[in-house]
Design a protein around this motif. Sequence first.
Motif, short mmCIF file in Angstrom:
data_model
loop_
_atom_site.label_atom_id
_atom_site.label_comp_id
_atom_site.label_asym_id
_atom_site.label_seq_id
_atom_site.Cartn_x
_atom_site.Cartn_y
_atom_site.Cartn_z
N MET B 1 -2.99 8.16 1.35
CA MET B 1 -2.87 7.03 0.43
C MET B 1 -1.32 7.04 -0.11
N LYS B 2 -0.62 6.26 0.45
CA LYS B 2 0.93 6.30 -0.16
C LYS B 2 0.83 5.52 -1.66
N LYS B 3 2.16 5.10 -1.94
CA LYS B 3 2.20 4.34 -3.13
C LYS B 3 1.83 2.83 -3.23
N ASP B 4 0.59 2.62 -2.65
CA ASP B 4 0.18 1.33 -2.51
C ASP B 4 0.06 0.53 -4.01
N SER B 5 0.17 -0.83 -4.20
CA SER B 5 -0.14 -1.18 -5.13
C SER B 5 -1.62 -1.31 -5.45
N THR B 6 -2.21 -1.41 -6.62
CA THR B 6 -3.46 -1.49 -6.88
C THR B 6 -4.13 -2.61 -6.04
N GLY B 7 -3.71 -3.64 -5.97
CA GLY B 7 -4.24 -4.80 -5.27
C GLY B 7 -4.45 -4.58 -3.91
N ALA B 8 -3.19 -4.09 -3.02
CA ALA B 8 -3.41 -3.90 -1.81
C ALA B 8 -4.22 -2.67 -1.47
N LEU B 9 -4.55 -1.90 -2.29
CA LEU B 9 -5.45 -0.60 -2.14
C LEU B 9 -6.92 -1.21 -2.22
N ILE B 10 -7.08 -2.10 -3.27
CA ILE B 10 -8.45 -2.69 -3.38
C ILE B 10 -8.65 -3.40 -2.11
N PHE B 11 -7.86 -4.18 -1.74
CA PHE B 11 -7.85 -5.05 -0.31
C PHE B 11 -8.18 -4.21 0.65
N LYS B 12 -7.41 -3.22 0.91
CA LYS B 12 -7.81 -2.35 2.13
C LYS B 12 -9.10 -1.86 2.05
N LEU B 13 -9.43 -1.13 0.96
CA LEU B 13 -11.10 -0.59 0.84
C LEU B 13 -12.17 -1.64 1.08
N GLY B 14 -11.66 -2.79 0.56
CA GLY B 14 -12.66 -3.87 0.60
C GLY B 14 -12.81 -4.25 2.20
N ILE B 15 -11.57 -4.18 2.86
CA ILE B 15 -11.77 -4.39 4.40
C ILE B 15 -12.56 -3.47 5.18
N ILE B 16 -12.37 -1.99 4.87
CA ILE B 16 -12.97 -0.85 5.46
C ILE B 16 -14.50 -1.36 5.12
N LEU B 17 -14.85 -1.31 3.95
CA LEU B 17 -16.40 -1.51 3.52
C LEU B 17 -16.95 -2.53 4.36
N LEU B 18 -16.23 -3.77 4.18
CA LEU B 18 -16.72 -4.82 5.06
C LEU B 18 -16.97 -4.60 6.72
N LEU B 19 -15.76 -3.81 7.06
CA LEU B 19 -16.11 -3.38 8.54
C LEU B 19 -17.27 -2.68 8.90
N PRO C 63 -12.24 6.44 3.48
CA PRO C 63 -11.51 7.07 2.28
C PRO C 63 -12.30 7.37 1.26
N GLY C 64 -11.91 8.20 0.06
CA GLY C 64 -12.77 9.11 -0.90
C GLY C 64 -13.21 7.92 -1.86
N GLU C 65 -12.48 7.13 -2.16
CA GLU C 65 -12.81 6.00 -3.24
C GLU C 65 -14.23 5.59 -2.88
N ILE C 66 -14.55 5.15 -1.63
CA ILE C 66 -15.75 4.24 -1.57
C ILE C 66 -16.65 5.00 -0.60
N ARG C 67 -16.45 6.45 -0.65
CA ARG C 67 -17.62 7.03 0.41
C ARG C 67 -18.95 6.86 -0.03
N LEU C 68 -19.10 6.79 -1.20
CA LEU C 68 -20.56 6.79 -1.57
C LEU C 68 -21.14 5.36 -1.02
N ALA C 69 -20.43 4.30 -1.14
CA ALA C 69 -20.70 3.01 -0.73
C ALA C 69 -20.98 3.03 0.71
#
Lengths: 195, 185, 235
Positions: B1-19, C63-69
Amino acid sequence: MSLNTIVAISLGAILTNNFIFSQFLGCCPFLGCSDRTDTAAGMGLAVIFVMGLASAICWVIDQYILIPLKLAFLETLAFILVIAALVQFVEMFLKKTVPSLYKALGIYLPLITTNCAVLGVVLLNVQNDYNFIESVVYGITGGIGFMLAIVLFASVRERVQFSDYPECFEGFPICLVSAGLLALAFMGFSGMSIM
Amino acid sequence: MKKDSTGALIFKLGIILLLVCAVVAGVLGVVNEITADRIYQQKREKTFAAYSAVLPAAEYEEVGFDKSQFGTVDIIEKADGGEGYVVQTTFSGAQGMITMVVGVKESGSKYTCSGISIISHSETSGLGAVAASSSEKGESFRSSFIGKDKNIKIADIDAISGATITSKAVTEAVATAIKAVESIA
Amino acid sequence: MRIKDQFREGLITNNPVLVQQIGMCATMAITTSLFNGIGMGLSVLVILTCCNVVIAAIRKIIPGEIRLAIFVVVIAGFVTIVDLLLQAFVPALSESLGVFIPLIVVNCIIIGRAEAFCQKNTVKASFIDGIAQGLGYTGVLVSMCFFRELLGAGRFGGGLIDISNGFRFTLDGSGGGIRIFAEDYGAKILTMPFGGFLTLGFLIALMQYALKKSAKKKQLEAEAEADKEKEAAEE
């Protein structure tokens, strides 16, 4: 839908079919978060809140999204995600508004996600074909039943600490035995007719 | 995880979770496709078995009734050949809700119970649960309803000792079922 | 050697219910007949093993932040699969376990193992861990069922074994079990909720007693050993 049904559901959820003492839903936080009465009361309040809210939201999702799309088999998955998000929300809310309560509940708040009483109540709502109002009432009164049980049990446990029991019963076993005795007391309500 | 802005990070995590959710939902869809028919079949068979235990017929057909008048009655189905009806009813027992199927036989203009079968209940084991058990006591309790009409009272049946509330609830539900059938016939 | 250790942990020294003291709701709720106990135990075993394998396999890419989810989604997926399969092929079991099958999602055993074990271990180790912990869980369920059924209803193997027509296993939950004594003489209270709490309380107490005793024995042996060495040294 009459007042009668509401009363029957409430009495059932609080007394005769108490979530903990007769359905065994939510035993983990019940045993883990009951060593002091005030913590227990806080946990109980959080559970009432989450259960009521979860019942309402999950009912809407089930009736207006999952069933029309014929996705009823995704119920479990959808419900647990809703509950997890809800708990996050309650956690943030408490952190901002009642920090003392937030501190007291500590690690147990995230544990509400894995509290089977919460997932249990939404699944039972579906199983029993409750309508919106019945679901919410069942959720809230189920939470009240949980709180009643955990507060009663916490006050028993405060006394158990000072009593004498065999060494190997230290910790969980003696709690389970005292919880069993409380369950026995709650069986007394079972003769109540809720016609 | 490099210096992403918070918005971009949330977006990326959201996409992964969605997938992940999409993959899981897809797998579940396939499993559901395979099992759905069988589950439907199983349920149908079970209701059919319960129906034919109280009133045998080749086929059952659902009929309408006044739900506001008989709140505890779920479904009324007419048995093929017109010899009677089966009524599925859900009512409050001593511990929780009881779901029961009642057969109602039609002879002339008289309606009598042709048998009952308890599908689900949460009564106390050994006491109220006897009503649904396959023990001798349970059998004689259930068969004592056969031939009774809508005026049935708890004194008319072979009630279960120690389970008055359950016996009474079942008796009332049978009476209601017969009345419901009369109202539509 | 490692495998043996893992099994020992799952079954005894780190048993999910008796030692880690998690996943107790279902343990107390459904252990009224052997049929329920074995059915529930095997369902958890299968789900736990599958989840362990999948989570260990993807542990490096989530990613560690959402691993629980993600854990929860994977677990819910497997639970639903097992739930659907049971409804289709063993409807009697799905009916008698009712809401406790979908509730495996929130059973702390599975998410606990994911968090504590699979995150740091290989797929193979996680697979074995799933089987070992699952067997430990099944073992507890079966012993709970054994006591509650025997003392409460006077029979053994209710729903699973039928001897009215020669010995056979019934998978539709219809078997009457082996009657040891008449049902009327059973302590019915043990088949009710109270019995669940009481039996589990006594089982955990027994476990604590045994573990403490073996720890003491080891300590005594170690002391004896030390004494011997001391004596040898003095001589």
